[in-house]
Design a protein around this motif. Structure first.
Motif, PDB file in Angstrom:
ATOM      1  N   PRO A   1      30.017  58.243  21.299  1.00  0.00           N
ATOM      2  CA  PRO A   1      29.835  57.444  20.083  1.00  0.00           C
ATOM      3  C   PRO A   1      30.812  57.859  18.988  1.00  0.00           C
ATOM      4  O   PRO A   1      31.113  59.041  18.829  1.00  0.00           O
ATOM      5  N   ASP A   2      31.300  56.858  18.268  1.00  0.00           N
ATOM      6  CA  ASP A   2      32.213  57.088  17.146  1.00  0.00           C
ATOM      7  C   ASP A   2      31.704  56.246  15.975  1.00  0.00           C
ATOM      8  O   ASP A   2      32.246  55.180  15.678  1.00  0.00           O
ATOM      9  N   PRO A   3      30.611  56.700  15.327  1.00  0.00           N
ATOM     10  CA  PRO A   3      29.999  55.898  14.259  1.00  0.00           C
ATOM     11  C   PRO A   3      30.959  55.605  13.115  1.00  0.00           C
ATOM     12  O   PRO A   3      31.765  56.445  12.732  1.00  0.00           O
ATOM     13  N   LYS A   4      30.866  54.398  12.575  1.00  0.00           N
ATOM     14  CA  LYS A   4      31.688  53.933  11.456  1.00  0.00           C
ATOM     15  C   LYS A   4      30.775  53.405  10.359  1.00  0.00           C
ATOM     16  O   LYS A   4      29.609  53.081  10.590  1.00  0.00           O
ATOM     17  N   THR A   5      31.342  53.258   9.161  1.00  0.00           N
ATOM     18  CA  THR A   5      30.622  52.666   8.029  1.00  0.00           C
ATOM     19  C   THR A   5      31.463  51.523   7.469  1.00  0.00           C
ATOM     20  O   THR A   5      32.674  51.474   7.680  1.00  0.00           O
TER      21      THR A   5
ATOM     22  N   LEU B   1      18.285  40.401  22.566  1.00  0.00           N
ATOM     23  CA  LEU B   1      17.891  39.264  23.398  1.00  0.00           C
ATOM     24  C   LEU B   1      17.752  39.660  24.863  1.00  0.00           C
ATOM     25  O   LEU B   1      16.811  39.246  25.549  1.00  0.00           O
ATOM     26  N   ASP B   2      18.729  40.440  25.359  1.00  0.00           N
ATOM     27  CA  ASP B   2      18.758  40.780  26.775  1.00  0.00           C
ATOM     28  C   ASP B   2      19.472  42.113  26.945  1.00  0.00           C
ATOM     29  O   ASP B   2      20.372  42.455  26.164  1.00  0.00           O
ATOM     30  N   GLY B   3      19.087  42.854  27.974  1.00  0.00           N
ATOM     31  CA  GLY B   3      19.703  44.148  28.227  1.00  0.00           C
ATOM     32  C   GLY B   3      19.076  45.212  27.351  1.00  0.00           C
ATOM     33  O   GLY B   3      18.043  45.006  26.720  1.00  0.00           O
ATOM     34  N   ARG B   4      19.734  46.372  27.330  1.00  0.00           N
ATOM     35  CA  ARG B   4      19.254  47.496  26.520  1.00  0.00           C
ATOM     36  C   ARG B   4      20.397  47.928  25.627  1.00  0.00           C
ATOM     37  O   ARG B   4      21.525  48.095  26.085  1.00  0.00           O
ATOM     38  N   LEU B   5      20.089  48.099  24.353  1.00  0.00           N
ATOM     39  CA  LEU B   5      21.097  48.433  23.351  1.00  0.00           C
ATOM     40  C   LEU B   5      20.958  49.890  22.928  1.00  0.00           C
ATOM     41  O   LEU B   5      19.873  50.318  22.520  1.00  0.00           O
ATOM     42  N   ARG B   6      22.051  50.639  23.014  1.00  0.00           N
ATOM     43  CA  ARG B   6      22.080  51.988  22.454  1.00  0.00           C
ATOM     44  C   ARG B   6      22.624  51.867  21.038  1.00  0.00           C
ATOM     45  O   ARG B   6      23.724  51.347  20.831  1.00  0.00           O
TER      46      ARG B   6
ATOM     47  N   ASP C   1      21.440  49.562   6.348  1.00  0.00           N
ATOM     48  CA  ASP C   1      22.562  49.472   5.428  1.00  0.00           C
ATOM     49  C   ASP C   1      23.776  49.976   6.193  1.00  0.00           C
ATOM     50  O   ASP C   1      23.738  51.062   6.778  1.00  0.00           O
ATOM     51  N   THR C   2      24.858  49.208   6.227  1.00  0.00           N
ATOM     52  CA  THR C   2      26.022  49.578   7.035  1.00  0.00           C
ATOM     53  C   THR C   2      26.859  50.689   6.397  1.00  0.00           C
ATOM     54  O   THR C   2      27.872  51.082   6.962  1.00  0.00           O
ATOM     55  N   HIS C   3      26.420  51.205   5.247  1.00  0.00           N
ATOM     56  CA  HIS C   3      27.041  52.416   4.708  1.00  0.00           C
ATOM     57  C   HIS C   3      26.609  53.636   5.531  1.00  0.00           C
ATOM     58  O   HIS C   3      27.239  54.682   5.474  1.00  0.00           O
ATOM     59  N   LEU C   4      25.503  53.481   6.281  1.00  0.00           N
ATOM     60  CA  LEU C   4      25.025  54.526   7.172  1.00  0.00           C
ATOM     61  C   LEU C   4      25.892  54.476   8.432  1.00  0.00           C
ATOM     62  O   LEU C   4      26.067  53.408   9.017  1.00  0.00           O
ATOM     63  N   PRO C   5      26.471  55.608   8.861  1.00  0.00           N
ATOM     64  CA  PRO C   5      27.327  55.585  10.057  1.00  0.00           C
ATOM     65  C   PRO C   5      26.557  55.016  11.260  1.00  0.00           C
ATOM     66  O   PRO C   5      25.430  55.435  11.529  1.00  0.00           O
ATOM     67  N   HIS C   6      27.181  54.059  11.958  1.00  0.00           N
ATOM     68  CA  HIS C   6      26.508  53.419  13.087  1.00  0.00           C
ATOM     69  C   HIS C   6      27.500  53.078  14.200  1.00  0.00           C
ATOM     70  O   HIS C   6      28.699  52.933  13.954  1.00  0.00           O
ATOM     71  N   TRP C   7      26.968  52.959  15.408  1.00  0.00           N
ATOM     72  CA  TRP C   7      27.751  52.660  16.610  1.00  0.00           C
ATOM     73  C   TRP C   7      26.791  52.056  17.618  1.00  0.00           C
ATOM     74  O   TRP C   7      25.614  52.421  17.648  1.00  0.00           O
ATOM     75  N   MET C   8      27.258  51.114  18.435  1.00  0.00           N
ATOM     76  CA  MET C   8      26.371  50.528  19.427  1.00  0.00           C
ATOM     77  C   MET C   8      27.103  50.207  20.719  1.00  0.00           C
ATOM     78  O   MET C   8      28.309  49.962  20.716  1.00  0.00           O
ATOM     79  N   ALA C   9      26.332  50.247  21.815  1.00  0.00           N
ATOM     80  CA  ALA C   9      26.844  49.913  23.143  1.00  0.00           C
ATOM     81  C   ALA C   9      25.646  49.517  24.001  1.00  0.00           C
ATOM     82  O   ALA C   9      24.493  49.749  23.628  1.00  0.00           O
TER      83      ALA C   9
END
Length: 190
Positions: A117-121, A131-136, A155-163
């Motif tokens: 993971p490489d979280p960004k803001t 909707l479908d699948g599993r989200l990390r 709030d997208t100021h919080l570092p976040h990452w998804m896959a």
């Protein structure tokens, strides 16, 4: 043809006035936001000035409406929405709304990733629904896995990452507000 054009253009002014009033804005407010003088806006709304693209485009942006709505363009008869998917950062983004500004809706198809993971803001506020699948979802110090029917907002100021957390892609709906608009408000019961 000239008579038909005059009728269409003549209806633009009252339509602009109605939209402005529904937004509870004054001509001065709109002038300050668009850079169009208050006198030009007044003449445009009263029919004393013919509308042109240089005037209508900034107004459409400020009012958050399509240009077609400002000029009263006729319906095309085809109710289908033609999505134009965009690939960004390995994800497929499908815009579900075309409104300029405000909260925007997307469907995202997110592949599984093997990388760390490489979280960004960034600016904004996001609400997502699987909707479908599993989200990390890595959100700050939290590393979460969401399944179909689960939602998250942040709030997208919080570092976040998804896959995708599964062998296949995850499909999610996203509501995103660029200036931090929340997707919904929680109201306390009485």
């Amino acid at each position: 043809m000239d008579e038909e054009l005059d009728v269409v253009l003549g209806a633009v002014g009252p339509r602009l006035r109605a939209i402005r009033k529904r937004r509870d804005l004054t001509i001065t407010d709109v002038a300050a936001t668009t850079g169009i003088s208050a006198s030009t806006l007044s003449r445009l709304e009263s029919g004393g000035r013919r509308p042109n693209l240089e005037l209508l485009l900034p107004l459409a942006r400020v009012y958050g409406v399509a240009l077609d709505e400002l000029v009263g363009a006729p319906q095309t008869g085809d109710p289908r929405v033609h999505f134009r998917p965009v690939r960004r950062h390995g994800m497929t983004h499908i815009p579900l709304s075309t409104r300029a500004g405000g909260v925007r809706a997307f469907k995202l198809i997110i592949p599984a990733r093997q990388d760390d993971p490489d979280p960004k803001t960034h600016e904004g506020y996001e609400w997502l629904y699987v909707l479908d699948g599993r989200l990390r979802l890595v959100l700050g110090e939290n590393d979460l896995v969401l399944g179909p029917g689960e939602a998250a907002e942040f709030d997208t100021h919080l570092p976040h990452w998804m896959a995708s957390a599964g062998p296949g892609p995850a499909e999610i709906l996203v509501l995103f507000g660029g200036q931090g608009e929340r997707a919904h408000l929680r109201v306390r019961g009485r």
